[in-house]
Motif scaffolding. Structure first.
Motif, mmCIF file in Angstrom:
data_model
loop_
_atom_site.group_PDB
_atom_site.id
_atom_site.type_symbol
_atom_site.label_atom_id
_atom_site.label_comp_id
_atom_site.label_asym_id
_atom_site.label_seq_id
_atom_site.Cartn_x
_atom_site.Cartn_y
_atom_site.Cartn_z
ATOM 1 N N ILE A 183 0.853 -1.185 0.000
ATOM 2 C CA ILE A 183 0.000 0.000 0.000
ATOM 3 C C ILE A 183 0.891 1.238 0.000
ATOM 4 O O ILE A 183 1.812 1.345 0.815
ATOM 5 N N PHE A 184 0.605 2.159 -0.936
ATOM 6 C CA PHE A 184 1.319 3.423 -1.008
ATOM 7 C C PHE A 184 0.291 4.536 -1.138
ATOM 8 O O PHE A 184 -0.607 4.448 -1.972
ATOM 9 N N ALA A 185 0.446 5.586 -0.332
ATOM 10 C CA ALA A 185 -0.435 6.752 -0.410
ATOM 11 C C ALA A 185 0.391 7.976 -0.752
ATOM 12 O O ALA A 185 1.357 8.310 -0.047
ATOM 13 N N LEU A 186 0.032 8.620 -1.846
ATOM 14 C CA LEU A 186 0.706 9.809 -2.358
ATOM 15 C C LEU A 186 -0.201 11.028 -2.252
ATOM 16 O O LEU A 186 -1.424 10.889 -2.216
ATOM 17 N N PRO A 187 0.389 12.216 -2.263
ATOM 18 C CA PRO A 187 -0.437 13.411 -2.391
ATOM 19 C C PRO A 187 -1.234 13.369 -3.697
ATOM 20 O O PRO A 187 -0.891 12.619 -4.619
ATOM 21 N N GLY A 188 -2.248 14.190 -3.799
ATOM 22 C CA GLY A 188 -3.131 14.151 -4.953
ATOM 23 C C GLY A 188 -2.699 14.957 -6.157
ATOM 24 O O GLY A 188 -3.300 14.837 -7.217
ATOM 25 N N SER A 189 -1.653 15.753 -6.053
ATOM 26 C CA SER A 189 -1.249 16.546 -7.214
ATOM 27 C C SER A 189 -0.582 15.670 -8.261
ATOM 28 O O SER A 189 0.106 14.697 -7.939
ATOM 29 N N SER A 190 -0.760 16.035 -9.519
ATOM 30 C CA SER A 190 -0.154 15.267 -10.608
ATOM 31 C C SER A 190 1.369 15.278 -10.523
ATOM 32 O O SER A 190 2.020 14.285 -10.827
ATOM 33 N N GLY A 191 1.949 16.390 -10.091
ATOM 34 C CA GLY A 191 3.397 16.461 -9.934
ATOM 35 C C GLY A 191 3.904 15.485 -8.887
ATOM 36 O O GLY A 191 4.915 14.802 -9.088
ATOM 37 N N ALA A 192 3.193 15.413 -7.769
ATOM 38 C CA ALA A 192 3.577 14.484 -6.705
ATOM 39 C C ALA A 192 3.424 13.040 -7.169
ATOM 40 O O ALA A 192 4.270 12.188 -6.892
ATOM 41 N N VAL A 193 2.350 12.762 -7.888
ATOM 42 C CA VAL A 193 2.123 11.411 -8.405
ATOM 43 C C VAL A 193 3.226 11.024 -9.376
ATOM 44 O O VAL A 193 3.794 9.930 -9.287
ATOM 45 N N LYS A 194 3.552 11.921 -10.291
ATOM 46 C CA LYS A 194 4.598 11.619 -11.272
ATOM 47 C C LYS A 194 5.931 11.342 -10.576
ATOM 48 O O LYS A 194 6.626 10.377 -10.896
ATOM 49 N N LEU A 195 6.289 12.177 -9.617
ATOM 50 C CA LEU A 195 7.533 12.008 -8.882
ATOM 51 C C LEU A 195 7.546 10.690 -8.105
ATOM 52 O O LEU A 195 8.485 9.903 -8.211
ATOM 53 N N GLY A 196 6.515 10.452 -7.321
ATOM 54 C CA GLY A 196 6.453 9.246 -6.503
ATOM 55 C C GLY A 196 6.417 7.974 -7.316
ATOM 56 O O GLY A 196 7.070 6.980 -6.977
ATOM 57 N N MET A 197 5.663 8.004 -8.404
ATOM 58 C CA MET A 197 5.567 6.816 -9.255
ATOM 59 C C MET A 197 6.882 6.552 -9.978
ATOM 60 O O MET A 197 7.387 5.428 -9.962
ATOM 61 N N SER A 198 7.430 7.578 -10.626
ATOM 62 C CA SER A 198 8.610 7.360 -11.474
ATOM 63 C C SER A 198 9.876 7.095 -10.675
ATOM 64 O O SER A 198 10.699 6.275 -11.075
ATOM 65 N N ARG A 199 10.022 7.747 -9.526
ATOM 66 C CA ARG A 199 11.272 7.626 -8.788
ATOM 67 C C ARG A 199 11.243 6.552 -7.703
ATOM 68 O O ARG A 199 12.296 6.033 -7.335
ATOM 69 N N LEU A 200 10.070 6.206 -7.184
ATOM 70 C CA LEU A 200 10.010 5.281 -6.053
ATOM 71 C C LEU A 200 9.160 4.041 -6.301
ATOM 72 O O LEU A 200 9.631 2.913 -6.143
ATOM 73 N N ILE A 201 7.905 4.233 -6.660
ATOM 74 C CA ILE A 201 6.989 3.092 -6.723
ATOM 75 C C ILE A 201 7.272 2.186 -7.910
ATOM 76 O O ILE A 201 7.465 0.966 -7.730
ATOM 77 N N LEU A 202 7.310 2.714 -9.109
ATOM 78 C CA LEU A 202 7.518 1.855 -10.284
ATOM 79 C C LEU A 202 8.838 1.080 -10.247
ATOM 80 O O LEU A 202 8.848 -0.113 -10.567
ATOM 81 N N PRO A 203 9.948 1.691 -9.829
ATOM 82 C CA PRO A 203 11.184 0.921 -9.792
ATOM 83 C C PRO A 203 11.178 -0.236 -8.791
ATOM 84 O O PRO A 203 11.915 -1.203 -8.960
ATOM 85 N N GLU A 204 10.354 -0.140 -7.751
ATOM 86 C CA GLU A 204 10.397 -1.151 -6.686
ATOM 87 C C GLU A 204 9.130 -1.972 -6.504
ATOM 88 O O GLU A 204 9.131 -2.947 -5.758
ATOM 89 N N LEU A 205 8.044 -1.615 -7.168
ATOM 90 C CA LEU A 205 6.768 -2.297 -6.929
ATOM 91 C C LEU A 205 6.843 -3.812 -7.107
ATOM 92 O O LEU A 205 6.430 -4.554 -6.213
ATOM 93 N N PRO A 206 7.381 -4.335 -8.207
ATOM 94 C CA PRO A 206 7.466 -5.800 -8.329
ATOM 95 C C PRO A 206 8.330 -6.420 -7.232
ATOM 96 O O PRO A 206 8.000 -7.490 -6.702
ATOM 97 N N HIS A 207 9.419 -5.754 -6.881
ATOM 98 C CA HIS A 207 10.304 -6.250 -5.827
ATOM 99 C C HIS A 207 9.566 -6.292 -4.487
ATOM 100 O O HIS A 207 9.666 -7.272 -3.729
ATOM 101 N N VAL A 208 8.818 -5.240 -4.173
ATOM 102 C CA VAL A 208 8.042 -5.189 -2.925
ATOM 103 C C VAL A 208 7.038 -6.349 -2.903
ATOM 104 O O VAL A 208 6.922 -7.058 -1.897
ATOM 105 N N VAL A 209 6.317 -6.549 -3.994
ATOM 106 C CA VAL A 209 5.323 -7.624 -4.064
ATOM 107 C C VAL A 209 5.991 -8.982 -3.886
ATOM 108 O O VAL A 209 5.488 -9.863 -3.188
ATOM 109 N N ARG A 210 7.158 -9.175 -4.507
ATOM 110 C CA ARG A 210 7.884 -10.425 -4.349
ATOM 111 C C ARG A 210 8.243 -10.668 -2.879
ATOM 112 O O ARG A 210 8.071 -11.762 -2.351
ATOM 113 N N GLU A 211 8.766 -9.642 -2.225
ATOM 114 C CA GLU A 211 9.183 -9.787 -0.833
ATOM 115 C C GLU A 211 7.996 -10.104 0.080
ATOM 116 O O GLU A 211 8.119 -10.906 1.005
#
Length: 168
Positions: A137-165
């Motif tokens: 579970i990840f909760a981000l601010p609602g702005s598009s800028g925050a979503v883009k930053l959080g998704m591209s720099r943190l969530i997308l690079p690690e999401l499969p790894h987190v699910v695996r763990e």
């Protein structure tokens, strides 16, 4: 096993529920939820559901619990309701539900927001991530800028790894 071996053993696709927390947005006007959906699809992940709910503690809790109970959901990504106004309650709900909090997620999000995006207002963000049962579970601010930053720099690079763990 090295970090790269862990990532290599992660699933290639994750099933995600997207929840936008807002008192004013609809599915049609939800730019941040649409952006999350597009970024996930661009990275070969599956969207199990995309919904908009009110910024209300019981509604958020019940919706997240339904997502966690759904065997077609590996991760839940929320956006909105993470600020400090009286109506912003996403953080309180999610933080109280998590079995394991990924404290580094919020810390890194705020650091990146400060250095790459908005400067000192980053301290007002209450982004939070963690695990409930077998669901990331990840909760981000609602702005598009925050979503883009959080998704591209943190969530997308690690999401499969987190699910695996979570599921090993």
């Amino acid at each position: 096993m090295s970090y790269m071996e862990h990532k290599g053993a992660a699933p290639s696709s994750v099933r995600v529920q997207i929840i936008t927390v807002s008192d004013t947005r609809t599915l049609e006007t939800d730019k941040s939820g649409m952006l999350i959906s597009e970024l996930l699809a661009d990275n070969n992940h599956q969207i199990s559901e995309r919904i908009v709910i009110k910024d209300d503690q019981e509604t958020i809790k019940n919706t997240v619990q339904q997502g966690v109970a759904n065997r077609e959901v590996d991760a839940i990504l929320l956006n909105g309701g993470t600020g400090i106004s009286k109506r912003d309650v996403t953080y309180e709900v999610i933080e109280s539900m998590l079995e394991k909090e990924l404290t580094g997620f919020g810390e890194l999000f705020r650091m990146l927001s400060f250095t790459e995006d908005i400067g000192s207002p980053a301290m007002l963000s209450r982004a939070v991530g963690g695990v409930l049962e077998n669901t990331a579970i990840f909760a981000l601010p609602g702005s598009s800028g925050a979503v883009k930053l959080g998704m591209s720099r943190l969530i997308l690079p690690e999401l499969p790894h987190v699910v695996r763990e979570i599921n090993k």
